[in-house]
Write an enzyme that holds these catalytic residues in place. Structure first.
Site, PDB file in Angstrom:
ATOM      1  N   LYS A 196       0.979  -1.553  -0.161  1.00 32.00           N
ATOM      2  CA  LYS A 196       0.052  -0.276   0.167  1.00 32.00           C
ATOM      3  C   LYS A 196       1.407   1.313   0.357  1.00 32.00           C
ATOM      4  O   LYS A 196       2.175   1.618  -0.047  1.00 32.00           O
ATOM      5  CB  LYS A 196      -0.660  -0.057   1.005  1.00 32.00           C
ATOM      6  CG  LYS A 196      -1.704   1.455   0.848  1.00 32.00           C
ATOM      7  CD  LYS A 196      -2.692   1.387   0.044  1.00 32.00           C
ATOM      8  CE  LYS A 196      -3.400   2.933   0.510  1.00 32.00           C
ATOM      9  NZ  LYS A 196      -4.211   3.046  -0.429  1.00 32.00           N
ATOM     10  N   CYS A 225      -1.754  10.477  -6.266  1.00 31.08           N
ATOM     11  CA  CYS A 225      -3.773   9.858  -5.185  1.00 31.08           C
ATOM     12  C   CYS A 225      -4.381  11.460  -5.198  1.00 31.08           C
ATOM     13  O   CYS A 225      -4.464  12.334  -5.439  1.00 31.08           O
ATOM     14  CB  CYS A 225      -2.514   9.812  -3.716  1.00 31.08           C
ATOM     15  SG  CYS A 225      -4.510   9.475  -2.545  1.00 31.08           S
TER      16      CYS A 225
HETATM   17  O1  RRO Z   1      -5.314   5.759  -0.075  1.00 30.48           O
HETATM   18  C1  RRO Z   1      -6.167   5.985  -1.281  1.00 30.48           C
HETATM   19  O2  RRO Z   1      -7.332   6.353  -1.175  1.00 30.48           O
HETATM   20  C2  RRO Z   1      -5.649   6.001  -2.573  1.00 30.48           C
HETATM   21  C3  RRO Z   1      -4.292   6.047  -2.754  1.00 30.48           C
HETATM   22 BR1  RRO Z   1      -3.227   6.481  -2.478  1.00 30.48          BR
HETATM   23  C4  RRO Z   1      -4.178   6.536  -4.827  1.00 30.48           C
HETATM   24  O3  RRO Z   1      -3.647   6.379  -5.332  1.00 30.48           O
HETATM   25  N1  RRO Z   1      -5.691   6.102  -5.596  1.00 30.48           N
HETATM   26  C5  RRO Z   1      -6.565   6.040  -5.336  1.00 30.48           C
HETATM   27  O4  RRO Z   1      -7.931   5.163  -5.699  1.00 30.48           O
HETATM   28  N2  RRO Z   1      -6.901   5.766  -3.673  1.00 30.48           N
END
Ligand code: RRO
Length: 311
Positions: free
Chosen positions: A45, A130
């Site tokens: 993650k 993100c």
């Molecule tokens: O954790 C998120 O909300 C998230 C991330 Br870091 C990302 O790069 N893409 C996404 O759809 N959710």
């Protein structure tokens, strides 16, 4: 036998499929499950400097043709993903990639520097896209900032470095992004992150389906496959040939992966389908892609890669 072996940044991969940084790759237990699966890589993650709880729930919703999320970067903090590296290598010989998504350039610098020294980490994927951190726009939609970030991080990243890109929708933007990336020591780009700030609603109940940001979130899955294919195809055309392209967005069947292969993807990642189906999706996708290639008389991904025809 059809051969799905590939390599990323010179690192051999047993198959064409691995997990996208996103679902089910936050805890050691989840990463160990990936280590034991047919995923060709264990990808973490996206990690931040400090551990994060993420946004309030509900923050992920499966939809008929994909998913919407506003997780808000929940993760255990980058040091944990460094600590996990030797533990994973006890379980598997497959590569371990750590995704990094700092909230500031200085944090990205510090994390990339630190993670570069960890022997059992094979590559780093810097997430510059993100869509879900409140008050933090997606870096790659700001070309001046992208230029600055790439110039700086190159000084500290000593492992093969990939960039997770957002979807672009305009040829001028593809060209500008590619010309910036081409100037730097980047091993691969991963196209695409979720399509940011989509809004899904339940008309019956007259309500949004996720809580953060008034229901706005990143769209994934089948909805976005044509956008992901376009981004893979365009970046393959515009990037230096040494920079590899990993496809992600709507890989739910072997045929979906075949389409990414035609567009030139060196490997594909699986997000929404992995969230829905769990680790068994990787073996299924491999079987399906092999069967489809066999039926067409292809033996190896190199027979197909980038060979999309136009009219
Ligand atoms: O954790 C998120 O909300 C998230 C991330 Br870091 C990302 O790069 N893409 C996404 O759809 N959710």
């Amino acid at each position: 036998m059809v051969n799905l072996k590939t390599s990323i940044a010179g690192i051999p991969l047993e198959s064409y499929f691995f997990n996208a940084s996103g679902p089910k790759c936050m805890t050691l237990e989840e990463l160990l499950a990936l280590a034991a699966s047919n995923s060709a890589v264990v990808m973490s993650k996206s990690s931040t400097f400090e551990p994060r709880e993420g946004n309030p729930e509900p923050r992920y919703c499966n939809l008929e043709f994909g998913s919407i999320n506003s997780m808000g970067l929940p993760n255990l903090g980058y040091k944990k993903y460094a600590e996990f590296a030797p533990l994973l290598k006890v379980q598997t010989t497959k590569p371990y990639f750590v995704s990094v998504s700092g909230l500031k350039l200085a944090e990205n610098m510090e994390m990339l520097k630190y993670l570069s020294e960890i022997k059992d980490i094979d590559a780093l994927e810097l997430n510059l896209s993100c869509p879900n951190v409140i008050g933090k726009p997606q870096i790659c939609y700001d070309f001046d900032q992208t230029r600055e970030v790439l110039r700086e991080i190159e000084k500290v990243a000593k492992k093969p470095l990939g960039l997770k890109l957002p979807p672009y929708f305009d040829f001028v933007h593809f060209e500008e992004a590619a010309s910036i990336i081409n100037k730097h020591n980047i091993a691969f780009v991963t196209c695409i992150n979720s399509v940011g700030n989509a809004l899904f609603i339940d008309p019956e109940k007259e309500v949004v389906v996720i809580k953060p940001k008034g229901g706005f979130g990143g769209l994934g899955g089948a909805y976005i496959k044509p956008i992901a294919l376009a981004n893979v195809r365009k970046f393959r055309e515009l990037l230096r040939k040494e920079i590899q392209v990993i496809g992600v967005g709507g890989v739910d069947t072997g045929v979906d992966a075949f389409e990414f292969l035609l567009c030139g993807a060196d490997a594909v990642q699986v997000g929404t389908t992995f969230q829905k189906e769990g680790v068994k999706c990787f073996a299924r996708l491999e079987t399906e892609l092999k069967a489809y290639m066999f039926q067409k008389g292809y033996d190896d991904i190199s027979d197909v890669k980038g060979k999309l025809k136009t009219l």
